[in-house]
Design a protein around this motif. Structure first.
Motif, PDB file in Angstrom:
ATOM      1  N   GLU A   1      47.535 -75.559 -13.592  1.00  0.00           N
ATOM      2  CA  GLU A   1      48.771 -75.568 -12.804  1.00  0.00           C
ATOM      3  C   GLU A   1      49.930 -76.212 -13.566  1.00  0.00           C
ATOM      4  O   GLU A   1      51.082 -76.126 -13.131  1.00  0.00           O
ATOM      5  N   GLN A   2      49.647 -76.830 -14.708  1.00  0.00           N
ATOM      6  CA  GLN A   2      50.678 -77.526 -15.478  1.00  0.00           C
ATOM      7  C   GLN A   2      51.622 -76.532 -16.150  1.00  0.00           C
ATOM      8  O   GLN A   2      51.232 -75.422 -16.514  1.00  0.00           O
ATOM      9  N   GLU A   3      52.860 -76.953 -16.328  1.00  0.00           N
ATOM     10  CA  GLU A   3      53.856 -76.107 -16.983  1.00  0.00           C
ATOM     11  C   GLU A   3      53.485 -75.842 -18.440  1.00  0.00           C
ATOM     12  O   GLU A   3      53.656 -74.740 -18.948  1.00  0.00           O
ATOM     13  N   ASN A   4      52.987 -76.865 -19.128  1.00  0.00           N
ATOM     14  CA  ASN A   4      52.606 -76.737 -20.535  1.00  0.00           C
ATOM     15  C   ASN A   4      51.109 -76.942 -20.684  1.00  0.00           C
ATOM     16  O   ASN A   4      50.545 -77.898 -20.144  1.00  0.00           O
ATOM     17  N   ILE A   5      50.468 -76.036 -21.430  1.00  0.00           N
ATOM     18  CA  ILE A   5      49.042 -76.122 -21.696  1.00  0.00           C
ATOM     19  C   ILE A   5      48.861 -76.227 -23.206  1.00  0.00           C
ATOM     20  O   ILE A   5      49.356 -75.380 -23.958  1.00  0.00           O
ATOM     21  N   TYR A   6      48.163 -77.268 -23.634  1.00  0.00           N
ATOM     22  CA  TYR A   6      47.887 -77.477 -25.048  1.00  0.00           C
ATOM     23  C   TYR A   6      46.380 -77.454 -25.265  1.00  0.00           C
ATOM     24  O   TYR A   6      45.626 -78.058 -24.510  1.00  0.00           O
ATOM     25  N   VAL A   7      45.967 -76.754 -26.320  1.00  0.00           N
ATOM     26  CA  VAL A   7      44.557 -76.675 -26.683  1.00  0.00           C
ATOM     27  C   VAL A   7      44.359 -77.536 -27.925  1.00  0.00           C
ATOM     28  O   VAL A   7      45.145 -77.466 -28.871  1.00  0.00           O
ATOM     29  N   ILE A   8      43.317 -78.344 -27.905  1.00  0.00           N
ATOM     30  CA  ILE A   8      42.942 -79.152 -29.065  1.00  0.00           C
ATOM     31  C   ILE A   8      41.786 -78.451 -29.761  1.00  0.00           C
ATOM     32  O   ILE A   8      40.767 -78.148 -29.133  1.00  0.00           O
ATOM     33  N   LYS A   9      41.950 -78.195 -31.042  1.00  0.00           N
ATOM     34  CA  LYS A   9      40.978 -77.411 -31.808  1.00  0.00           C
ATOM     35  C   LYS A   9      39.750 -78.213 -32.217  1.00  0.00           C
ATOM     36  O   LYS A   9      38.656 -77.660 -32.348  1.00  0.00           O
ATOM     37  N   ASP A  10      39.884 -79.488 -32.374  1.00  0.00           N
ATOM     38  CA  ASP A  10      38.857 -80.335 -32.972  1.00  0.00           C
ATOM     39  C   ASP A  10      37.494 -80.211 -32.287  1.00  0.00           C
ATOM     40  O   ASP A  10      37.391 -80.215 -31.071  1.00  0.00           O
ATOM     41  N   MET A  11      36.463 -80.085 -33.087  1.00  0.00           N
ATOM     42  CA  MET A  11      35.053 -80.092 -32.703  1.00  0.00           C
ATOM     43  C   MET A  11      34.584 -78.866 -31.916  1.00  0.00           C
ATOM     44  O   MET A  11      33.480 -78.882 -31.368  1.00  0.00           O
ATOM     45  N   TRP A  12      35.400 -77.805 -31.813  1.00  0.00           N
ATOM     46  CA  TRP A  12      34.866 -76.605 -31.155  1.00  0.00           C
ATOM     47  C   TRP A  12      35.489 -75.310 -31.633  1.00  0.00           C
ATOM     48  O   TRP A  12      34.873 -74.256 -31.518  1.00  0.00           O
ATOM     49  N   LEU A  13      36.684 -75.336 -32.202  1.00  0.00           N
ATOM     50  CA  LEU A  13      37.311 -74.127 -32.741  1.00  0.00           C
ATOM     51  C   LEU A  13      37.465 -74.242 -34.252  1.00  0.00           C
ATOM     52  O   LEU A  13      37.769 -75.320 -34.759  1.00  0.00           O
ATOM     53  N   LYS A  14      37.292 -73.128 -34.943  1.00  0.00           N
ATOM     54  CA  LYS A  14      37.577 -73.117 -36.381  1.00  0.00           C
ATOM     55  C   LYS A  14      39.052 -72.854 -36.631  1.00  0.00           C
ATOM     56  O   LYS A  14      39.620 -73.338 -37.590  1.00  0.00           O
ATOM     57  N   GLN A  15      39.660 -72.069 -35.754  1.00  0.00           N
ATOM     58  CA  GLN A  15      41.092 -71.774 -35.851  1.00  0.00           C
ATOM     59  C   GLN A  15      41.621 -71.433 -34.467  1.00  0.00           C
ATOM     60  O   GLN A  15      40.868 -71.108 -33.560  1.00  0.00           O
ATOM     61  N   PHE A  16      42.927 -71.509 -34.315  1.00  0.00           N
ATOM     62  CA  PHE A  16      43.567 -71.125 -33.055  1.00  0.00           C
ATOM     63  C   PHE A  16      43.742 -69.612 -33.051  1.00  0.00           C
ATOM     64  O   PHE A  16      44.382 -69.056 -33.939  1.00  0.00           O
ATOM     65  N   SER A  17      43.173 -68.939 -32.079  1.00  0.00           N
ATOM     66  CA  SER A  17      43.332 -67.491 -31.981  1.00  0.00           C
ATOM     67  C   SER A  17      44.612 -67.162 -31.213  1.00  0.00           C
ATOM     68  O   SER A  17      45.148 -68.009 -30.497  1.00  0.00           O
ATOM     69  N   ASP A  18      45.092 -65.942 -31.370  1.00  0.00           N
ATOM     70  CA  ASP A  18      46.298 -65.513 -30.651  1.00  0.00           C
ATOM     71  C   ASP A  18      46.074 -65.485 -29.148  1.00  0.00           C
ATOM     72  O   ASP A  18      46.980 -65.746 -28.370  1.00  0.00           O
ATOM     73  N   THR A  19      44.854 -65.148 -28.741  1.00  0.00           N
ATOM     74  CA  THR A  19      44.492 -65.079 -27.331  1.00  0.00           C
ATOM     75  C   THR A  19      43.105 -65.669 -27.154  1.00  0.00           C
ATOM     76  O   THR A  19      42.238 -65.485 -28.004  1.00  0.00           O
ATOM     77  N   MET A  20      42.905 -66.393 -26.063  1.00  0.00           N
ATOM     78  CA  MET A  20      41.572 -66.911 -25.743  1.00  0.00           C
ATOM     79  C   MET A  20      41.366 -66.881 -24.239  1.00  0.00           C
ATOM     80  O   MET A  20      42.332 -66.810 -23.475  1.00  0.00           O
ATOM     81  N   LYS A  21      40.119 -66.913 -23.831  1.00  0.00           N
ATOM     82  CA  LYS A  21      39.798 -66.934 -22.411  1.00  0.00           C
ATOM     83  C   LYS A  21      39.046 -68.226 -22.111  1.00  0.00           C
ATOM     84  O   LYS A  21      38.045 -68.537 -22.757  1.00  0.00           O
TER      85      LYS A  21
END
Length: 71
Positions: A24-44
């Motif tokens: 519900e927040q206006e801004n959503i930030y994803v932290i890559k550390d310990m689970w993503l190798k890179q930020f994808s253009d789209t994620m679910k």
């Protein structure tokens, strides 16, 4: 005020009401550390589609990127 939740496949998700509050927040930030190798253009996550909405940056020893909810 920061609202945060682990990713949807994490065993650490304990309160799904907080998940709804995060999205519900206006801004959503994803932290890559310990689970993503890179930020994808789209994620679910948690049944919601997120689209990358900015450049990756580093803050507090974390790799972070802004996303927007597209569904």
């Amino acid at each position: 005020m920061i609202k945060a939740t682990p990713h949807d496949t994490s065993w650490a998700v304990k309160n799904y009401a907080i998940v709804d509050e995060v999205f519900e927040q206006e801004n959503i930030y994803v932290i890559k550390d310990m689970w993503l190798k890179q930020f994808s253009d789209t994620m679910k996550e948690f049944g919601r589609v997120l689209t990358k909405d900015g450049a990756e940056f580093r803050i507090g020893d974390c790799d972070v990127c802004k996303y927007k909810q597209t569904n």
